[in-house]
Design an enzyme around this catalytic site. Structure first.
Site, PDB file in Angstrom:
ATOM      1  N   MET A   1       0.811  -1.211   0.000  1.00 46.22           N
ATOM      2  CA  MET A   1       0.000   0.000   0.000  1.00 46.22           C
ATOM      3  C   MET A   1       0.846   1.263   0.000  1.00 46.22           C
ATOM      4  SD  MET A   1      -1.125  -0.738   3.801  1.00 46.22           S
ATOM      5  CE  MET A   1      -0.966  -2.432   3.262  1.00 46.22           C
ATOM      6  N   PRO A   2       1.816   1.329  -0.922  1.00 49.19           N
ATOM      7  CA  PRO A   2       2.686   2.517  -0.925  1.00 49.19           C
ATOM      8  C   PRO A   2       1.943   3.760  -1.405  1.00 49.19           C
ATOM      9  CG  PRO A   2       3.647   0.694  -2.186  1.00 49.19           C
ATOM     10  CD  PRO A   2       2.214   0.337  -1.934  1.00 49.19           C
ATOM     11  N   TYR A   3       2.530   4.889  -1.062  1.00 50.79           N
ATOM     12  CA  TYR A   3       2.051   6.184  -1.539  1.00 50.79           C
ATOM     13  C   TYR A   3       3.244   6.895  -2.169  1.00 50.79           C
ATOM     14  CZ  TYR A   3       0.770  11.077  -1.554  1.00 50.79           C
ATOM     15  OH  TYR A   3       0.550  12.379  -1.950  1.00 50.79           O
TER      16      TYR A   3
ATOM     17  N   THR B   1      -1.704   0.780  -4.325  1.00 52.98           N
ATOM     18  CA  THR B   1      -0.603   1.724  -4.536  1.00 52.98           C
ATOM     19  C   THR B   1      -1.174   3.019  -5.100  1.00 52.98           C
ATOM     20  OG1 THR B   1       1.049  -0.013  -4.867  1.00 52.98           O
ATOM     21  CG2 THR B   1       1.535   2.144  -5.824  1.00 52.98           C
ATOM     22  N   VAL B   2      -0.939   4.107  -4.384  1.00 53.63           N
ATOM     23  CA  VAL B   2      -1.473   5.415  -4.760  1.00 53.63           C
ATOM     24  C   VAL B   2      -0.332   6.290  -5.279  1.00 53.63           C
ATOM     25  CG1 VAL B   2      -2.594   7.514  -3.884  1.00 53.63           C
ATOM     26  CG2 VAL B   2      -3.330   5.265  -3.049  1.00 53.63           C
TER      27      VAL B   2
END
Lengths: 73, 73, 73, 73, 73, 73
Positions: free
Chosen positions: B1-3, B40-41
């Site tokens: 769940m990276p940004y 991933t945003v």
């Protein structure tokens, strides 16, 4: 190689004033920490007063309150 | 769940190029760290050249200097 | 002169993996937008799982739920 | 003296809704951590759907796919 | 009510130096844009050299290369 | 699919308090803007008091001044 992000409300800062902020903060990092200006990056974000809050109120509302107060005097 | 936040100067990147950045960096995080693309945003900020500084100068000024140099040749 | 900030949870990414992210995203910006690698800055933040939330839950809790589910099978 | 940055896609949030976000998050920080509202700063960034990606796709594309799906039914 | 975020590599900046950065940038915003110091917020992030990249390389590697070069002379 | 970054000084917030911030802000975005909690990301940064400034002073110094004042009474 510092990176600096300056966020201010969008209330008419001129290109000259923004250039002064950029050169000033780059110089500050050289003076205090001996950072190389060549790789010092500065990004200025100008934020609409509707999108900035302090004390739980938008700056739009705070500016209106200040203007009304001034009128009262 | 990276940004991931990508900041570039606002100088005409197309919707296609921005879509390529988004898919590319999402793929990179999957390849290197096995991060799930679904969460991933990626946010791209395009910054006016007056608001971006490097080496103590705005990019607006650096672009003008580069254009003058080119003219001189 | 892009600036990229990658935020991931702190769950054991190695120095090699982080170096791969840095070279990969720098290359991506060159490929897609012809950005100069020499002034492309990448900063990776590794965030404790207690400090990262998605779907209203911390990643710490999500990881525990996933581990329990695995045990059940 | 917390600082909160809320990033949302630019899809028509009204000034009233943004004011609600600002007062709500300021109140939340007072309730949970006893933070002083007077120095709690909230900045909202509204990001074009072309500049926001999730799952490797721009929100522009995701919105188009959702609209097509709706039409099909 | 500006917000400033300064990111530097974690390489031994002292509390005194960080205090100087904070007072210096607060003063700069007062001088250039007449911003009220009372609500000017400055946050300094110190980033591990493994987590900072420029020119596609981590600062850890760049520092090692610089040290080797020095040794060669 | 909002992204929220909350910065607070590192002064002993518990895992429970941070979980409350995450669920609270996710709920707020659902209530006000009908945002999907499943893709709402919240990241909390806890910043050393030496690295946070307001009014041109570090929070470390402000805390010391407040403690001295208390003692005087």
């Amino acid at each position: 190689m510092p990176y600096v992000n300056i966020k201010i409300t969008k209330e008419g800062a001129t290109a000259e004033q923004k250039a002064e902020l950029i050169s000033g903060v780059t110089q500050l990092l050289r003076d205090v920490l001996n950072k190389n200006p060549a790789t010092t990056v500065v990004v200025i974000d100008e934020v609409e007063t509707d999108n900035w809050g302090i004390g739980g109120e938008t700056v739009t509302v705070l500016r209106q309150q200040a203007a009304l107060k001034q009128q009262d005097q």
